[in-house]
Design a protein around this motif. Structure first.
Motif, PDB file in Angstrom:
ATOM      1  N   ALA A  19      16.730  26.514 -37.256  1.00  0.00           N
ATOM      2  CA  ALA A  19      16.803  25.058 -37.159  1.00  0.00           C
ATOM      3  C   ALA A  19      15.584  24.466 -36.462  1.00  0.00           C
ATOM      4  CB  ALA A  19      18.076  24.658 -36.415  1.00  0.00           C
ATOM      5  N   CYS A  20      14.940  25.238 -35.601  1.00  0.00           N
ATOM      6  CA  CYS A  20      13.825  24.694 -34.817  1.00  0.00           C
ATOM      7  C   CYS A  20      12.658  25.693 -34.783  1.00  0.00           C
ATOM      8  CB  CYS A  20      14.315  24.362 -33.415  1.00  0.00           C
ATOM      9  SG  CYS A  20      12.996  23.878 -32.296  1.00  0.00           S
ATOM     10  N   GLY A  21      12.701  26.618 -33.880  1.00  0.00           N
ATOM     11  CA  GLY A  21      11.629  27.619 -33.792  1.00  0.00           C
ATOM     12  C   GLY A  21      10.324  27.080 -33.252  1.00  0.00           C
ATOM     13  N   GLY A  22      10.367  25.881 -32.669  1.00  0.00           N
ATOM     14  CA  GLY A  22       9.148  25.234 -32.193  1.00  0.00           C
ATOM     15  C   GLY A  22       8.373  26.062 -31.189  1.00  0.00           C
ATOM     16  N   CYS A  23       9.061  26.610 -30.215  1.00  0.00           N
ATOM     17  CA  CYS A  23       8.381  27.386 -29.164  1.00  0.00           C
ATOM     18  C   CYS A  23       7.619  28.558 -29.773  1.00  0.00           C
ATOM     19  CB  CYS A  23       9.393  27.868 -28.128  1.00  0.00           C
ATOM     20  SG  CYS A  23      10.792  28.759 -28.824  1.00  0.00           S
ATOM     21  N   LEU A  24       8.259  29.233 -30.709  1.00  0.00           N
ATOM     22  CA  LEU A  24       7.653  30.404 -31.338  1.00  0.00           C
ATOM     23  C   LEU A  24       6.384  30.015 -32.104  1.00  0.00           C
ATOM     24  CD1 LEU A  24       9.077  33.372 -31.690  1.00  0.00           C
ATOM     25  CD2 LEU A  24       9.170  32.696 -34.064  1.00  0.00           C
ATOM     26  N   ALA A  58       7.312  20.988 -27.551  1.00  0.00           N
ATOM     27  CA  ALA A  58       7.904  21.272 -28.865  1.00  0.00           C
ATOM     28  C   ALA A  58       9.419  21.341 -28.822  1.00  0.00           C
ATOM     29  CB  ALA A  58       7.352  22.593 -29.401  1.00  0.00           C
ATOM     30  N   CYS A  59       9.956  21.470 -27.612  1.00  0.00           N
ATOM     31  CA  CYS A  59      11.395  21.711 -27.496  1.00  0.00           C
ATOM     32  C   CYS A  59      12.156  20.413 -27.261  1.00  0.00           C
ATOM     33  CB  CYS A  59      11.651  22.706 -26.361  1.00  0.00           C
ATOM     34  SG  CYS A  59      13.384  23.183 -26.281  1.00  0.00           S
ATOM     35  N   GLY A  60      12.741  19.881 -28.321  1.00  0.00           N
ATOM     36  CA  GLY A  60      13.484  18.620 -28.228  1.00  0.00           C
ATOM     37  C   GLY A  60      14.576  18.635 -27.177  1.00  0.00           C
TER      38      GLY A  60
HETATM   39  S1  SF4 Z   1      11.666  24.960 -29.131  1.00  0.00           S
HETATM   40 FE1  SF4 Z   1      13.538  24.864 -27.844  1.00  0.00          FE
HETATM   41  S2  SF4 Z   1      15.204  24.455 -29.271  1.00  0.00           S
HETATM   42 FE2  SF4 Z   1      13.463  25.138 -30.473  1.00  0.00          FE
HETATM   43  S3  SF4 Z   1      13.782  27.362 -30.747  1.00  0.00           S
HETATM   44 FE3  SF4 Z   1      12.449  27.068 -28.940  1.00  0.00          FE
HETATM   45  S4  SF4 Z   1      13.867  26.992 -27.167  1.00  0.00           S
HETATM   46 FE4  SF4 Z   1      15.095  26.683 -29.033  1.00  0.00          FE
END
Ligand code: SF4
Ligand code: SF4
Length: 73
Positions: A19-24, A58-60
Motif C-alpha cells: 500500500a505504501c513502501g515509501g520508506c523503502l 515519505a511516511c504519511g
Molecule cells: S513509509 Fe511509513 S507507512 Fe509507508 S511502508 Fe514505510 S513505515 Fe510503513
C-alpha cells in the motif's frame, strides 16, 4: 546492533509495503528491507543513516522515528 542511530517503525501505524513502501523507496542507504509486506530495519546498516529525513517525509502516518543514540552520550 547500531551504536549511534536506531531507526524504529511503529507497526501499528504502518500501511504496509504494497500500500505504501515509501520508506523503502526513498532511503539512499537501504536501511529498510521488506518482510511479509512489512518494512523491516536492516540493523547492521542503521549507523549508515545520513539523517536525511526522507523516510520521515515519505511516511504519511508518521510511523518512522529516528533515534539519535549518540545524543545520550
Ligand atoms: S513509509 Fe511509513 S507507512 Fe509507508 S511502508 Fe514505510 S513505515 Fe510503513
Ligand atoms: S533518515 Fe534518510 S538515511 Fe536515515 S533511514 Fe531515513 S531515509 Fe534512510
Amino acid at each position: 546492533m547500531s551504536e549511534f542511530i536506531k531507526v524504529e517503525i511503529d507497526k501499528s501505524k504502518c500501511l504496509g509495503i504494497e500500500a505504501c513502501g515509501g520508506c523503502l523507496k526513498v532511503c539512499p542507504v537501504n536501511i529498510f528491507d521488506e518482510k511479509n509486506d512489512e518494512p523491516m530495519i536492516v540493523q547492521k546498516e542503521e549507523d549508515e543513516c545520513t539523517l536525511c529525513d526522507l523516510c520521515i517525509e515519505a511516511c504519511g502516518p508518521n510511523a518512522v522515528t529516528i533515534h539519535k543514540l549518540y545524543e545520550d552520550y
